[in-house]
Design an enzyme around this catalytic site. Structure first.
Site, PDB file in Angstrom:
ATOM      1  N   ASP A  58       0.868  -1.104  -0.069  1.00 23.85           N
ATOM      2  CA  ASP A  58      -0.025  -0.063   0.283  1.00 23.85           C
ATOM      3  C   ASP A  58       0.931   1.286  -0.041  1.00 23.85           C
ATOM      4  O   ASP A  58       1.656   1.516   1.058  1.00 23.85           O
ATOM      5  CB  ASP A  58      -1.083   0.090   1.274  1.00 23.85           C
ATOM      6  CG  ASP A  58      -1.910   1.234   1.168  1.00 23.85           C
ATOM      7  OD1 ASP A  58      -1.704   2.275   0.440  1.00 23.85           O
ATOM      8  OD2 ASP A  58      -2.692   0.933   2.217  1.00 23.85           O
ATOM      9  N   SER A 138       0.189  12.487 -15.092  1.00 22.05           N
ATOM     10  CA  SER A 138      -1.045  12.715 -15.850  1.00 22.05           C
ATOM     11  C   SER A 138      -1.352  14.056 -16.632  1.00 22.05           C
ATOM     12  O   SER A 138      -0.684  15.051 -16.246  1.00 22.05           O
ATOM     13  CB  SER A 138      -2.365  12.527 -15.070  1.00 22.05           C
ATOM     14  OG  SER A 138      -3.625  12.870 -15.879  1.00 22.05           O
ATOM     15  N   TYR A 151      -7.656  15.424  -7.657  1.00 19.37           N
ATOM     16  CA  TYR A 151      -6.973  14.492  -8.613  1.00 19.37           C
ATOM     17  C   TYR A 151      -5.973  15.295  -9.440  1.00 19.37           C
ATOM     18  O   TYR A 151      -4.723  14.956  -9.333  1.00 19.37           O
ATOM     19  CB  TYR A 151      -7.837  13.551  -9.399  1.00 19.37           C
ATOM     20  CG  TYR A 151      -7.081  12.722 -10.377  1.00 19.37           C
ATOM     21  CD1 TYR A 151      -6.354  11.445 -10.175  1.00 19.37           C
ATOM     22  CD2 TYR A 151      -6.928  13.176 -11.754  1.00 19.37           C
ATOM     23  CE1 TYR A 151      -5.727  10.693 -10.929  1.00 19.37           C
ATOM     24  CE2 TYR A 151      -6.428  12.272 -12.591  1.00 19.37           C
ATOM     25  CZ  TYR A 151      -5.574  11.228 -12.472  1.00 19.37           C
ATOM     26  OH  TYR A 151      -4.906  10.520 -13.171  1.00 19.37           O
ATOM     27  N   LYS A 155      -1.595  15.228  -9.236  1.00 22.60           N
ATOM     28  CA  LYS A 155      -0.835  14.789 -10.432  1.00 22.60           C
ATOM     29  C   LYS A 155       0.181  16.279 -10.614  1.00 22.60           C
ATOM     30  O   LYS A 155       1.203  16.048 -10.924  1.00 22.60           O
ATOM     31  CB  LYS A 155      -1.505  14.544 -11.882  1.00 22.60           C
ATOM     32  CG  LYS A 155      -2.327  13.423 -11.464  1.00 22.60           C
ATOM     33  CD  LYS A 155      -1.504  12.128 -11.463  1.00 22.60           C
ATOM     34  CE  LYS A 155      -2.192  10.802 -11.287  1.00 22.60           C
ATOM     35  NZ  LYS A 155      -1.238   9.550 -11.118  1.00 22.60           N
TER      36      LYS A 155
HETATM   37  P1  ADP Z   1      -4.189   3.321 -14.595  1.00 26.12           P
HETATM   38  O1  ADP Z   1      -5.117   4.032 -15.697  1.00 26.12           O
HETATM   39  O2  ADP Z   1      -3.564   4.420 -13.818  1.00 26.12           O
HETATM   40  O3  ADP Z   1      -3.191   2.239 -14.867  1.00 26.12           O
HETATM   41  P2  ADP Z   1      -5.563   1.354 -13.024  1.00 26.12           P
HETATM   42  O4  ADP Z   1      -6.974   1.331 -11.756  1.00 26.12           O
HETATM   43  O5  ADP Z   1      -5.717   0.323 -13.949  1.00 26.12           O
HETATM   44  O6  ADP Z   1      -5.217   2.672 -13.443  1.00 26.12           O
HETATM   45  O7  ADP Z   1      -4.131   0.892 -11.924  1.00 26.12           O
HETATM   46  C1  ADP Z   1      -3.973   1.471 -10.688  1.00 26.12           C
HETATM   47  C2  ADP Z   1      -3.238   0.363 -10.057  1.00 26.12           C
HETATM   48  O8  ADP Z   1      -2.901   0.859  -8.835  1.00 26.12           O
HETATM   49  C3  ADP Z   1      -4.233  -0.824  -9.666  1.00 26.12           C
HETATM   50  O9  ADP Z   1      -3.490  -1.984  -9.921  1.00 26.12           O
HETATM   51  C4  ADP Z   1      -4.315  -0.529  -8.177  1.00 26.12           C
HETATM   52  O10 ADP Z   1      -4.542  -1.934  -7.535  1.00 26.12           O
HETATM   53  C5  ADP Z   1      -3.103  -0.183  -7.905  1.00 26.12           C
HETATM   54  N1  ADP Z   1      -3.353   0.700  -6.575  1.00 26.12           N
HETATM   55  C6  ADP Z   1      -4.365   1.367  -6.097  1.00 26.12           C
HETATM   56  N2  ADP Z   1      -4.093   2.035  -4.844  1.00 26.12           N
HETATM   57  C7  ADP Z   1      -2.923   1.542  -4.470  1.00 26.12           C
HETATM   58  C8  ADP Z   1      -2.304   1.765  -3.278  1.00 26.12           C
HETATM   59  N3  ADP Z   1      -2.538   2.286  -2.186  1.00 26.12           N
HETATM   60  N4  ADP Z   1      -1.084   0.948  -3.280  1.00 26.12           N
HETATM   61  C9  ADP Z   1      -0.502   0.028  -4.293  1.00 26.12           C
HETATM   62  N5  ADP Z   1      -1.359  -0.165  -5.520  1.00 26.12           N
HETATM   63  C10 ADP Z   1      -2.315   0.732  -5.565  1.00 26.12           C
END
Ligand code: ADP
Length: 247
Positions: A58, A138, A151, A155
């Site tokens: 996380d 972004s 958001y 960024k």
């Molecule tokens: P993007 O369009 O940015 O690729 P996604 O939602 O497909 O968006 O990917 C974002 C990734 O980040 C997901 O795999 C999600 O599980 C991960 N993620 C979100 N919050 C956390 C966090 N706190 N720690 C680690 N990974 C995270």
């Protein structure tokens, strides 16, 4: 000989979307990759596909980031590349309506994470006298759309942090860059569209001169270049991967 042959990398948020695209490209170019994600099942799936190592993290929690960094050092001995890609957004809504918990979560996952990974990984890179950090920001950070205000701001923070880190870390051999993708066809797309309908997609696409969404492969290709030795003179840039959206 791959363009990242012999390199080691952590990619956060690599269980899905852009991060998975980056992990796939890095592995294809010869890097050993730690696929780190809060969703461990997704991380395992991608890690298995790319012959990498899965790690739960996380990125908003200090202890969890420390554990990820230690696991990378234990697995690889040395870490060459860190990609801060994990990200979240809040539901599209007027800026004053966003719940405080959502605000805190967006800032912690998108912005604070860059600080936390730096705390645990920069000392290691400094000791080694080399390293590359890539922050996936972004287009929202430079050309904000309404209703995703906090958001967008998170960024923009990442882009400024990239430039700040680049200046401070250049003398010790660490390069720091950012990528600015436009929305991709990933699970986050619905948040950017408001509503995922053909009409909303067409409206969004009309703002992208090249007429398509970013794909994970687009991010993988750009990330590979910026993290490879081909970009050894490039630091502090935020490269748009946006089909011309920010022109
Ligand atoms: P993007 O369009 O940015 O690729 P996604 O939602 O497909 O968006 O990917 C974002 C990734 O980040 C997901 O795999 C999600 O599980 C991960 N993620 C979100 N919050 C956390 C966090 N706190 N720690 C680690 N990974 C995270």
């Amino acid at each position: 000989m791959g363009r990242l042959q012999g390199k080691t990398a952590i990619v956060t948020g690599a269980g899905s979307g852009f991060g998975a695209g980056i992990a796939r490209k890095f592995a294809a170019e010869g890097a050993r990759v730690m696929v780190a994600d809060i969703n461990i099942e997704a991380a395992r799936e991608i890690a298995q596909a790319v012959g990498g190592v899965a790690q739960h993290v996380d990125v908003s929690l200090n202890v969890s980031v420390e554990r990820m960094a230690q696991a990378a050092f234990d697995n690889f001995g040395q870490l060459d590349i860190l990609v801060n890609n994990a990200g979240v957004t809040h539901l599209p809504m007027p800026l004053e309506d966003v719940w405080e918990e959502e605000f805190d979560r967006v800032l912690a996952v998108n912005a604070k994470s860059v600080y936390l990974t730096a705390r645990h990984i920069v000392p290691h890179m400094k000791a080694h006298g080399a390293g590359v950090i890539l922050n996936v920001a972004s287009t929202a950070g430079v050309s904000p759309r309404p209703l995703l205000n906090w958001y967008n701001a998170s960024k923009g923070w990442m882009i400024t942090a990239t430039r700040t880190m680049a200046v401070e870390l250049a003398p010790v051999g660490i390069r720091v860059n950012a990528l600015n993708p436009v929305a991709g066809e990933t699970p986050l797309l619905a948040s950017f569209l408001g509503e995922d309908t053909p009409e909303m997609r067409a409206k969004f696409l009309s703002t992208i001169p090249l007429g398509r969404f970013s794909q994970p492969e687009d991010l993988g290709n750009a990330a590979c270049f910026l993290c490879s030795d081909e970009a050894s003179m490039i630091t502090g840039v935020a490269l748009e991967v946006d089909g011309g959206r920010c022109i």
